[in-house]
Write a protein that holds these residues in place. Structure first.
Motif, PDB file in Angstrom:
ATOM      1  N   ASP A   1       0.922  -1.126   0.001  1.00  0.00           N
ATOM      2  CA  ASP A   1       0.047   0.002  -0.163  1.00  0.00           C
ATOM      3  C   ASP A   1       0.378   1.053   0.053  1.00  0.00           C
ATOM      4  N   ARG A   2       1.962   1.195  -0.201  1.00  0.00           N
ATOM      5  CA  ARG A   2       3.384   2.091   0.311  1.00  0.00           C
ATOM      6  C   ARG A   2       3.044   3.313  -1.277  1.00  0.00           C
ATOM      7  N   MET A   3       2.317   4.629  -1.277  1.00  0.00           N
ATOM      8  CA  MET A   3       2.388   5.123  -1.914  1.00  0.00           C
ATOM      9  C   MET A   3       4.183   5.309  -3.325  1.00  0.00           C
ATOM     10  N   GLN A   4       4.926   5.576  -3.028  1.00  0.00           N
ATOM     11  CA  GLN A   4       5.210   5.309  -3.796  1.00  0.00           C
ATOM     12  C   GLN A   4       5.667   3.970  -4.764  1.00  0.00           C
ATOM     13  N   MET A   5       5.044   2.988  -4.288  1.00  0.00           N
ATOM     14  CA  MET A   5       4.834   2.023  -4.993  1.00  0.00           C
ATOM     15  C   MET A   5       4.062   1.458  -6.150  1.00  0.00           C
ATOM     16  N   VAL A   6       3.429   2.689  -5.890  1.00  0.00           N
ATOM     17  CA  VAL A   6       2.466   3.018  -7.497  1.00  0.00           C
ATOM     18  C   VAL A   6       2.615   2.851  -8.407  1.00  0.00           C
ATOM     19  N   THR A   7       2.744   2.246  -9.116  1.00  0.00           N
ATOM     20  CA  THR A   7       2.660   2.197 -10.701  1.00  0.00           C
ATOM     21  C   THR A   7       2.298   2.606 -11.841  1.00  0.00           C
ATOM     22  N   GLY A   8       2.418   3.334 -12.580  1.00  0.00           N
ATOM     23  CA  GLY A   8       1.688   3.900 -13.894  1.00  0.00           C
ATOM     24  C   GLY A   8       0.269   3.798 -13.581  1.00  0.00           C
ATOM     25  N   GLY A   9       0.233   4.139 -11.812  1.00  0.00           N
ATOM     26  CA  GLY A   9      -1.309   4.110 -11.540  1.00  0.00           C
ATOM     27  C   GLY A   9      -2.080   3.588 -11.407  1.00  0.00           C
ATOM     28  N   MET A  10      -1.553   2.194 -10.872  1.00  0.00           N
ATOM     29  CA  MET A  10      -1.817   0.938 -10.510  1.00  0.00           C
ATOM     30  C   MET A  10      -1.088   0.554  -9.557  1.00  0.00           C
ATOM     31  N   LYS A  11      -1.902  -0.312  -8.584  1.00  0.00           N
ATOM     32  CA  LYS A  11      -0.979  -0.731  -7.471  1.00  0.00           C
ATOM     33  C   LYS A  11      -0.445  -2.062  -7.939  1.00  0.00           C
ATOM     34  N   VAL A  12       0.073  -2.521  -8.001  1.00  0.00           N
ATOM     35  CA  VAL A  12       1.069  -3.894  -8.576  1.00  0.00           C
ATOM     36  C   VAL A  12       1.043  -5.059  -7.826  1.00  0.00           C
ATOM     37  N   VAL A  13       1.086  -4.905  -6.602  1.00  0.00           N
ATOM     38  CA  VAL A  13       0.545  -6.081  -5.782  1.00  0.00           C
ATOM     39  C   VAL A  13      -1.337  -5.926  -4.834  1.00  0.00           C
ATOM     40  N   ASP A  14      -1.297  -6.907  -5.121  1.00  0.00           N
ATOM     41  CA  ASP A  14      -3.207  -6.600  -4.897  1.00  0.00           C
ATOM     42  C   ASP A  14      -3.349  -6.722  -3.283  1.00  0.00           C
ATOM     43  N   ALA A  15      -2.363  -8.369  -2.896  1.00  0.00           N
ATOM     44  CA  ALA A  15      -2.693  -8.463  -1.613  1.00  0.00           C
ATOM     45  C   ALA A  15      -1.414  -9.675  -1.095  1.00  0.00           C
ATOM     46  N   VAL A  16      -1.375 -10.223   0.086  1.00  0.00           N
ATOM     47  CA  VAL A  16      -0.310 -10.668   0.750  1.00  0.00           C
ATOM     48  C   VAL A  16      -1.021 -11.128   1.817  1.00  0.00           C
ATOM     49  N   LEU A  17      -1.093 -13.029   1.380  1.00  0.00           N
ATOM     50  CA  LEU A  17      -1.196 -13.882   2.180  1.00  0.00           C
ATOM     51  C   LEU A  17      -0.434 -14.280   2.586  1.00  0.00           C
ATOM     52  N   THR A  18       0.150 -14.446   4.526  1.00  0.00           N
ATOM     53  CA  THR A  18       1.354 -15.053   5.042  1.00  0.00           C
ATOM     54  C   THR A  18       0.911 -16.942   4.465  1.00  0.00           C
ATOM     55  N   THR A  19       2.583 -17.253   4.643  1.00  0.00           N
ATOM     56  CA  THR A  19       2.949 -18.460   4.921  1.00  0.00           C
ATOM     57  C   THR A  19       1.310 -19.610   5.284  1.00  0.00           C
ATOM     58  N   ARG A  20       0.696 -18.603   7.286  1.00  0.00           N
ATOM     59  CA  ARG A  20      -0.425 -19.437   7.298  1.00  0.00           C
ATOM     60  C   ARG A  20      -1.000 -19.884   7.280  1.00  0.00           C
ATOM     61  N   GLU A  21      -1.835 -18.189   5.918  1.00  0.00           N
ATOM     62  CA  GLU A  21      -2.962 -17.878   5.396  1.00  0.00           C
ATOM     63  C   GLU A  21      -2.838 -18.940   4.089  1.00  0.00           C
ATOM     64  N   LEU A  22      -2.218 -19.069   3.727  1.00  0.00           N
ATOM     65  CA  LEU A  22      -1.385 -20.699   2.353  1.00  0.00           C
ATOM     66  C   LEU A  22      -2.159 -21.593   3.227  1.00  0.00           C
ATOM     67  N   GLY A  23      -1.515 -22.098   4.137  1.00  0.00           N
ATOM     68  CA  GLY A  23      -2.113 -23.141   5.066  1.00  0.00           C
ATOM     69  C   GLY A  23      -3.145 -23.105   5.460  1.00  0.00           C
ATOM     70  N   LYS A  24      -3.266 -22.115   5.681  1.00  0.00           N
ATOM     71  CA  LYS A  24      -5.199 -22.096   6.489  1.00  0.00           C
ATOM     72  C   LYS A  24      -6.236 -22.925   4.943  1.00  0.00           C
TER      73      LYS A  24
END
Ligand code: HC0
Ligand code: SF4
Length: 511
Positions: free
Chosen positions: A300-323
């Motif tokens: 969500d860092r502002m400085q990471m917006v590229t071409g007006g777009m958020k480039v990574v939409d979500a992050v799952l932890t290893t635990r969330e993937l396990g679930k």
């Protein structure tokens, strides 16, 4: 125990030869009194949410009105049993002192809200919480929504996840589960699975080039000027970046401008990969599986917006993937191995090392030494960077191919308390380095705050040794020898630190 003493199962270590009774009248009376206390404290507030399993909490979290969050971690004091483990993780392991347990549930110190504190989002507190009162902010619903909308789902997986996801799904600790992890993600509905280790190699090309040009200036400067320049710091750990921004803003210019491999992959997926696959970037849902909770804030860092777009939409932890794997009844140990998708799925052994403390340094040395000296570093396994010590240091003698021999002084810190101590020494002139790797969690990402919870005291060693095995198994061991890295520069970026590379692969920091 057999000697008649009463110990708490949640916080006592077992050792060989001990023997326990769990059904004596005294144990039963103690358990009943603890339960009565908890019931009295929590039942009147919100009966339905009491003592749900951690699994259930993740799927319907963020509903209680007193939940506090900074977008990375979330505190629900209502399900806290005041065990104090999170507070100890924050104050004793990380020496951050953000939390206090008050007898009415854990909260940030001083009546502050989490986002008013200097919490760096490392998530070490979440790893020790036995009830789910402190946990990562779940992004699972984002993934379900994207699948329902018919988006093209592209996942990336961090170096440390493949050596720990098995612990969530019935595979013994210390095994490398790369192929099963990719297969599980495909079974969960991902159209493509690409490798963060590929962009770890890309990071070496970008950060290594930045280091070389910095060192050329430093070696040409007077000793006083060189001292003033200070070291260059790695920038791939988001908790470390948060820490520099809040505690050491005078060192922001010393942070490498290279984005983390996760964010580089976001840029690459929504430009180069989208074009290759003929998909509109806005039709892609790109999520990362990370051992880290702070990565949820990094996207969500502002400085990471590229071409007006958020480039990574979500992050799952290893635990969330396990679930997710367990929720969908995927028989992980029985899955056949699957491959990452090309052309951003191949990694060298160097990229694979990023998941351990010292790994970025070792990977960078394999490439930077070779470029500067015109010949390979004598050994591929650079011992001074290996192991789990919180602070490591060494001097590397580099016989420049077009000049004299020069010294590169390196430092490596893991665990934010070690990093902060190192920073105070650097500021006071007690330590002098040229290149410093920092990871905020003990052991580096393999000990990240989003990793499986474990009571095994050797767990970090097992994961680290799996990472070294993963490096040894690679066809190429150096980032610059990865054919897909050579291809992306040829077809897309031109050369490291080019204008296009700066636009998509580098960043700035908040002061
Ligand atoms: Fe790490 Fe990373 S190595 S921070 O520790 O550099 O989370 O595993 O994915 O981005 O590659 C975490 C792990 C990453 C990034 C990489 C770096
Ligand atoms: Fe402390 Fe890290 Fe937890 Fe923040 S995320 S409260 S800094 S342990």
């Amino acid at each position: 125990m057999e000697d008649g003493s009463l110990v708490m199962a949640c916080s006592s270590k077992v050792s060989d030869g001990q023997s326990f009774r769990t059904d004596t009248a005294r144990v039963k009376a103690k358990a009943a009194s603890v339960f009565r206390e908890l019931k009295a404290k929590t039942m009147p507030i919100q009966p339905v949410r009491r003592f749900k399993t951690e699994f259930e909490q993740t799927f319907d979290q963020v509903t209680a009105c007193d939940v506090d969050t900074n977008g990375m971690i979330l505190i629900d004091p209502a399900v806290c049993v005041d065990c104090g483990r999170c507070e100890a993780a924050c104050s004793k392991i990380q020496e951050m002192g953000i939390l206090e347990t008050t007898g009415t549930g854990v909260r940030p110190h001083g009546g502050l809200r989490l986002d008013e504190t200097m919490c760096i989002g490392c998530g070490q507190c979440t790893s020790f919480c036995p009830t789910g009162s402190i946990q990562e902010v779940s992004h699972i619903e984002r993934l379900y929504a994207a699948i329902a909308e018919g988006k093209t789902i592209v996942a990336q997986t961090a170096p440390a996840v493949r050596v720990s996801i098995g612990e969530e799904c019935g595979v013994p600790a210390g095994e490398v589960s790369t192929g099963k992890m990719v297969a599980a993600l495909k079974a969960l509905g991902c159209n493509y699975v690409v490798d963060t280790d590929f962009t770890a190699d890309l990071t070496i090309m970008e950060e290594g080039t930045e280091l070389i040009s910095r060192m050329q200036k430093k070696w040409a400067a007077t000793p006083e000027q060189a001292d003033k320049m200070g070291p260059m710091f790695t920038s791939c750990c988001p908790s470390w970046v948060n820490n520099v921004e809040t505690r050491f803003p005078d060192y922001l210019d010393n942070l490498s401008t290279a984005r983390s491999p996760m964010m580089m992959m976001g840029s690459v997926v929504k430009t180069y990969f989208a074009r290759k696959m003929d998909i509109k970037p806005e039709d892609i849902f790109h999520f990362a599986v990370m051992p880290c909770t702070a990565k949820k804030g990094e996207i969500d860092r502002m400085q990471m917006v590229t071409g007006g777009m958020k480039v990574v939409d979500a992050v799952l932890t290893t635990r969330e993937l396990g679930k997710l794997i367990r929720k969908h009844h995927i028989d992980f140990p029985a899955l056949p191995n699957a491959e990452f998708d090309s052309p951003i799925g191949n990694s060298s052994g160097a990229g694979r090392l990023f998941g351990t403390t010292g790994g970025v340094m070792e990977a960078a040395l394999r490439t930077a030494y070779e470029i500067l000296a015109g010949k390979p570093l004598g050994t591929l396994s650079y011992t001074p960077a290996r192991g789990l010590s919180g602070i490591k240091e060494a001097s590397v003698e580099i016989p420049l191919k077009d000049g004299p021999t020069k010294t590169l002084r390196i430092g490596i810190a893991s665990g934010i308390s070690n990093a902060n101590n190192m920073m105070h020494d650097i500021r006071a002139g007690r330590r002098r380095y040229d290149f410093v790797e920092v990871m905020a969690c003990p052991g580096g990402c393999l000990g990240g705050g989003g990793q499986p919870k474990s009571l095994d005291p050797r767990i970090l060693e097992k994961r680290q040794s799996a990472i070294y095995t993963d490096d040894e198994r690679a066809t190429q061991r150096k980032a610059h020898e990865n054919p897909e890295i050579q291809q992306i520069y040829k077809e897309f970026f031109g050369e490291p630190n080019s204008h296009k590379a700066h636009e998509l692969l580098h960043t700035a920091y908040a002061d």
